[in-house]
Motif scaffolding. Structure first.
Motif, PDB file in Angstrom:
ATOM      1  N   GLU A   1       0.837  -1.189   0.000  1.00  0.00           N
ATOM      2  CA  GLU A   1       0.000   0.000   0.000  1.00  0.00           C
ATOM      3  C   GLU A   1       0.880   1.249   0.000  1.00  0.00           C
ATOM      4  O   GLU A   1       1.704   1.439   0.898  1.00  0.00           O
ATOM      5  CB  GLU A   1      -0.928  -0.004   1.217  1.00  0.00           C
ATOM      6  N   GLY A   2       0.739   2.065  -1.033  1.00  0.00           N
ATOM      7  CA  GLY A   2       1.487   3.314  -1.159  1.00  0.00           C
ATOM      8  C   GLY A   2       2.832   3.200  -1.844  1.00  0.00           C
ATOM      9  O   GLY A   2       3.498   4.207  -2.066  1.00  0.00           O
ATOM     10  N   ARG A   3       3.256   1.990  -2.235  1.00  0.00           N
ATOM     11  CA  ARG A   3       4.571   1.810  -2.877  1.00  0.00           C
ATOM     12  C   ARG A   3       4.497   0.687  -3.911  1.00  0.00           C
ATOM     13  O   ARG A   3       4.006  -0.398  -3.609  1.00  0.00           O
ATOM     14  CB  ARG A   3       5.629   1.463  -1.848  1.00  0.00           C
ATOM     15  N   VAL A   4       4.985   0.984  -5.107  1.00  0.00           N
ATOM     16  CA  VAL A   4       4.974   0.022  -6.206  1.00  0.00           C
ATOM     17  C   VAL A   4       6.319   0.078  -6.912  1.00  0.00           C
ATOM     18  O   VAL A   4       6.891   1.159  -7.088  1.00  0.00           O
ATOM     19  CB  VAL A   4       3.824   0.334  -7.193  1.00  0.00           C
ATOM     20  N   VAL A   5       6.834  -1.085  -7.315  1.00  0.00           N
ATOM     21  CA  VAL A   5       8.104  -1.155  -8.048  1.00  0.00           C
ATOM     22  C   VAL A   5       7.896  -1.961  -9.326  1.00  0.00           C
ATOM     23  O   VAL A   5       7.335  -3.055  -9.292  1.00  0.00           O
ATOM     24  CB  VAL A   5       9.220  -1.815  -7.205  1.00  0.00           C
ATOM     25  N   PHE A   6       8.353  -1.398 -10.431  1.00  0.00           N
ATOM     26  CA  PHE A   6       8.420  -2.099 -11.701  1.00  0.00           C
ATOM     27  C   PHE A   6       9.893  -2.298 -12.034  1.00  0.00           C
ATOM     28  O   PHE A   6      10.721  -1.433 -11.733  1.00  0.00           O
ATOM     29  CB  PHE A   6       7.770  -1.284 -12.827  1.00  0.00           C
ATOM     30  N   ARG A   7      10.225  -3.423 -12.661  1.00  0.00           N
ATOM     31  CA  ARG A   7      11.601  -3.674 -13.109  1.00  0.00           C
ATOM     32  C   ARG A   7      11.566  -3.879 -14.617  1.00  0.00           C
ATOM     33  O   ARG A   7      10.699  -4.571 -15.145  1.00  0.00           O
ATOM     34  CB  ARG A   7      12.200  -4.900 -12.434  1.00  0.00           C
ATOM     35  N   GLY A   8      12.545  -3.285 -15.291  1.00  0.00           N
ATOM     36  CA  GLY A   8      12.598  -3.430 -16.735  1.00  0.00           C
ATOM     37  C   GLY A   8      13.955  -3.085 -17.285  1.00  0.00           C
ATOM     38  O   GLY A   8      14.861  -2.661 -16.554  1.00  0.00           O
ATOM     39  N   ALA A   9      14.072  -3.260 -18.582  1.00  0.00           N
ATOM     40  CA  ALA A   9      15.302  -2.932 -19.295  1.00  0.00           C
ATOM     41  C   ALA A   9      14.925  -2.481 -20.698  1.00  0.00           C
ATOM     42  O   ALA A   9      14.173  -3.182 -21.386  1.00  0.00           O
ATOM     43  CB  ALA A   9      16.226  -4.145 -19.361  1.00  0.00           C
ATOM     44  N   PRO A  10      15.424  -1.333 -21.124  1.00  0.00           N
ATOM     45  CA  PRO A  10      15.096  -0.896 -22.484  1.00  0.00           C
ATOM     46  C   PRO A  10      15.747  -1.811 -23.521  1.00  0.00           C
ATOM     47  O   PRO A  10      16.918  -2.157 -23.398  1.00  0.00           O
ATOM     48  CB  PRO A  10      15.655   0.525 -22.549  1.00  0.00           C
ATOM     49  N   LEU A  11      14.960  -2.207 -24.493  1.00  0.00           N
ATOM     50  CA  LEU A  11      15.456  -2.994 -25.620  1.00  0.00           C
ATOM     51  C   LEU A  11      15.766  -2.057 -26.787  1.00  0.00           C
ATOM     52  O   LEU A  11      15.402  -0.881 -26.760  1.00  0.00           O
ATOM     53  CB  LEU A  11      14.415  -4.029 -26.035  1.00  0.00           C
ATOM     54  N   PHE A  12      16.391  -2.577 -27.798  1.00  0.00           N
ATOM     55  CA  PHE A  12      16.755  -1.754 -28.949  1.00  0.00           C
ATOM     56  C   PHE A  12      15.536  -1.055 -29.555  1.00  0.00           C
ATOM     57  O   PHE A  12      15.631   0.084 -30.012  1.00  0.00           O
ATOM     58  CB  PHE A  12      17.473  -2.598 -30.013  1.00  0.00           C
ATOM     59  N   ASP A  13      14.375  -1.713 -29.538  1.00  0.00           N
ATOM     60  CA  ASP A  13      13.162  -1.112 -30.096  1.00  0.00           C
ATOM     61  C   ASP A  13      12.715   0.147 -29.362  1.00  0.00           C
ATOM     62  O   ASP A  13      11.887   0.895 -29.873  1.00  0.00           O
ATOM     63  CB  ASP A  13      12.011  -2.121 -30.080  1.00  0.00           C
ATOM     64  N   ALA A  14      13.255   0.396 -28.168  1.00  0.00           N
ATOM     65  CA  ALA A  14      12.911   1.597 -27.401  1.00  0.00           C
ATOM     66  C   ALA A  14      13.963   2.693 -27.566  1.00  0.00           C
ATOM     67  O   ALA A  14      13.946   3.677 -26.823  1.00  0.00           O
ATOM     68  CB  ALA A  14      12.744   1.253 -25.922  1.00  0.00           C
ATOM     69  N   PHE A  15      14.859   2.538 -28.515  1.00  0.00           N
ATOM     70  CA  PHE A  15      15.906   3.538 -28.730  1.00  0.00           C
ATOM     71  C   PHE A  15      15.458   4.594 -29.733  1.00  0.00           C
ATOM     72  O   PHE A  15      14.649   4.338 -30.619  1.00  0.00           O
ATOM     73  CB  PHE A  15      17.193   2.863 -29.206  1.00  0.00           C
ATOM     74  N   ASN A  16      16.019   5.792 -29.579  1.00  0.00           N
ATOM     75  CA  ASN A  16      15.734   6.891 -30.495  1.00  0.00           C
ATOM     76  C   ASN A  16      16.792   6.915 -31.608  1.00  0.00           C
ATOM     77  O   ASN A  16      17.713   6.089 -31.603  1.00  0.00           O
ATOM     78  CB  ASN A  16      15.669   8.220 -29.715  1.00  0.00           C
ATOM     79  N   PRO A  17      16.704   7.838 -32.561  1.00  0.00           N
ATOM     80  CA  PRO A  17      17.679   7.871 -33.658  1.00  0.00           C
ATOM     81  C   PRO A  17      19.120   8.134 -33.204  1.00  0.00           C
ATOM     82  O   PRO A  17      20.062   7.826 -33.933  1.00  0.00           O
ATOM     83  CB  PRO A  17      17.191   9.008 -34.553  1.00  0.00           C
ATOM     84  N   LEU A  18      19.303   8.675 -32.004  1.00  0.00           N
ATOM     85  CA  LEU A  18      20.645   8.935 -31.495  1.00  0.00           C
ATOM     86  C   LEU A  18      21.290   7.694 -30.888  1.00  0.00           C
ATOM     87  O   LEU A  18      22.447   7.720 -30.465  1.00  0.00           O
ATOM     88  CB  LEU A  18      20.601  10.049 -30.442  1.00  0.00           C
ATOM     89  N   GLY A  19      20.507   6.605 -30.783  1.00  0.00           N
ATOM     90  CA  GLY A  19      21.039   5.369 -30.213  1.00  0.00           C
ATOM     91  C   GLY A  19      20.991   5.333 -28.696  1.00  0.00           C
ATOM     92  O   GLY A  19      21.758   4.603 -28.066  1.00  0.00           O
ATOM     93  N   THR A  20      20.081   6.104 -28.112  1.00  0.00           N
ATOM     94  CA  THR A  20      19.903   6.093 -26.658  1.00  0.00           C
ATOM     95  C   THR A  20      18.437   5.797 -26.337  1.00  0.00           C
ATOM     96  O   THR A  20      17.572   5.874 -27.212  1.00  0.00           O
ATOM     97  CB  THR A  20      20.312   7.439 -26.022  1.00  0.00           C
ATOM     98  N   THR A  21      18.162   5.474 -25.086  1.00  0.00           N
ATOM     99  CA  THR A  21      16.805   5.158 -24.667  1.00  0.00           C
ATOM    100  C   THR A  21      15.888   6.366 -24.886  1.00  0.00           C
ATOM    101  O   THR A  21      16.178   7.469 -24.427  1.00  0.00           O
ATOM    102  CB  THR A  21      16.788   4.739 -23.184  1.00  0.00           C
ATOM    103  N   HIS A  22      14.805   6.131 -25.581  1.00  0.00           N
ATOM    104  CA  HIS A  22      13.837   7.182 -25.885  1.00  0.00           C
ATOM    105  C   HIS A  22      13.173   7.676 -24.603  1.00  0.00           C
ATOM    106  O   HIS A  22      12.886   6.881 -23.696  1.00  0.00           O
ATOM    107  CB  HIS A  22      12.777   6.624 -26.837  1.00  0.00           C
ATOM    108  N   GLY A  23      12.913   8.965 -24.529  1.00  0.00           N
ATOM    109  CA  GLY A  23      12.261   9.547 -23.359  1.00  0.00           C
ATOM    110  C   GLY A  23      10.905   8.935 -23.071  1.00  0.00           C
ATOM    111  O   GLY A  23      10.461   8.892 -21.921  1.00  0.00           O
ATOM    112  N   GLY A  24      10.241   8.437 -24.091  1.00  0.00           N
ATOM    113  CA  GLY A  24       8.945   7.787 -23.897  1.00  0.00           C
ATOM    114  C   GLY A  24       9.041   6.519 -23.067  1.00  0.00           C
ATOM    115  O   GLY A  24       8.105   6.168 -22.351  1.00  0.00           O
ATOM    116  N   TRP A  25      10.185   5.816 -23.137  1.00  0.00           N
ATOM    117  CA  TRP A  25      10.367   4.624 -22.311  1.00  0.00           C
ATOM    118  C   TRP A  25      10.434   5.021 -20.843  1.00  0.00           C
ATOM    119  O   TRP A  25       9.766   4.432 -19.998  1.00  0.00           O
ATOM    120  CB  TRP A  25      11.622   3.851 -22.728  1.00  0.00           C
ATOM    121  N   TYR A  26      11.241   6.050 -20.559  1.00  0.00           N
ATOM    122  CA  TYR A  26      11.321   6.560 -19.174  1.00  0.00           C
ATOM    123  C   TYR A  26       9.927   6.969 -18.694  1.00  0.00           C
ATOM    124  O   TYR A  26       9.513   6.623 -17.590  1.00  0.00           O
ATOM    125  CB  TYR A  26      12.207   7.804 -19.103  1.00  0.00           C
ATOM    126  N   ALA A  27       9.234   7.749 -19.517  1.00  0.00           N
ATOM    127  CA  ALA A  27       7.928   8.277 -19.117  1.00  0.00           C
ATOM    128  C   ALA A  27       6.924   7.160 -18.875  1.00  0.00           C
ATOM    129  O   ALA A  27       6.139   7.228 -17.923  1.00  0.00           O
ATOM    130  CB  ALA A  27       7.405   9.242 -20.181  1.00  0.00           C
TER     131      ALA A  27
END
Length: 166
Positions: free
Chosen positions: A54-80
């Motif tokens: 109650e009041g605390r939640v944790v998600f675990r993940g890892a960005p995959l290549f499909d979540a990268f932007n044209p610069l080759g870094t994790t897209h801000g949408g993945w963070y968001a």
């Protein structure tokens, strides 16, 4: 922890009536325990519910290549997206039976890039869950290095289900 199963069609999801029939924390624990389907977005973006209280939640993940932007870094949408999940679900975890929520505002601060495939935890903490609004903050931290990668804050609107007649 059981492997989550993901909804593959709208028919796999719980109905609004089913979701409103239990407190928010019970619904989230049902996903965590594999009794209810995980949302499709978590499969698409490679993250999963890891902890619920109650009041605390944790998600675990890892960005995959499909979540990268044209610069080759994790897209801000993945963070968001992973941050929206942890902070909004932190609010949901404090809601009573008969109430739901939706994100009204989300603010994200990206501090550093998450490398391809690096596991992170997105931790959401609810500061307030009232009759009409909920407020929570969150952060993304590296599982291995403990470094801070991003922060977020949200305001959610609390949606109260239909009232019993009579």
């Amino acid at each position: 922890m059981p492997e989550p199963f993901h909804a593959t069609s709208p028919d796999d999801l719980l109905t609004p009536e089913q979701m409103l029939s239990m407190p928010g924390v019970a619904f989230l624990r049902g996903i965590l325990e594999g009794r209810y389907p995980a949302p499709p977005i978590s499969k698409t973006l490679n993250y999963r519910l890891r902890e619920v209280e109650e009041g605390r939640v944790v998600f675990r993940g890892a960005p995959l290549f499909d979540a990268f932007n044209p610069l080759g870094t994790t897209h801000g949408g993945w963070y968001a997206t992973i941050l929206d999940s942890c902070v909004a679900c932190a609010v949901q975890s404090r809601l009573p039976k008969g109430s739901g929520y939706t994100t009204l505002e989300l603010k994200v601060n990206i501090i550093r890039s998450i490398p391809l495939g690096m596991e992170v935890d997105a931790i959401g903490i609810c500061q307030h869950a009232g009759r009409s609004t909920g407020v929570a903050s969150g952060e993304i931290r590296g599982v291995q290095d403990g470094r801070l990668y991003a922060t977020a804050s949200t305001t959610c609107i609390v949606l109260n289900g239909p009232r019993p007649s009579g």
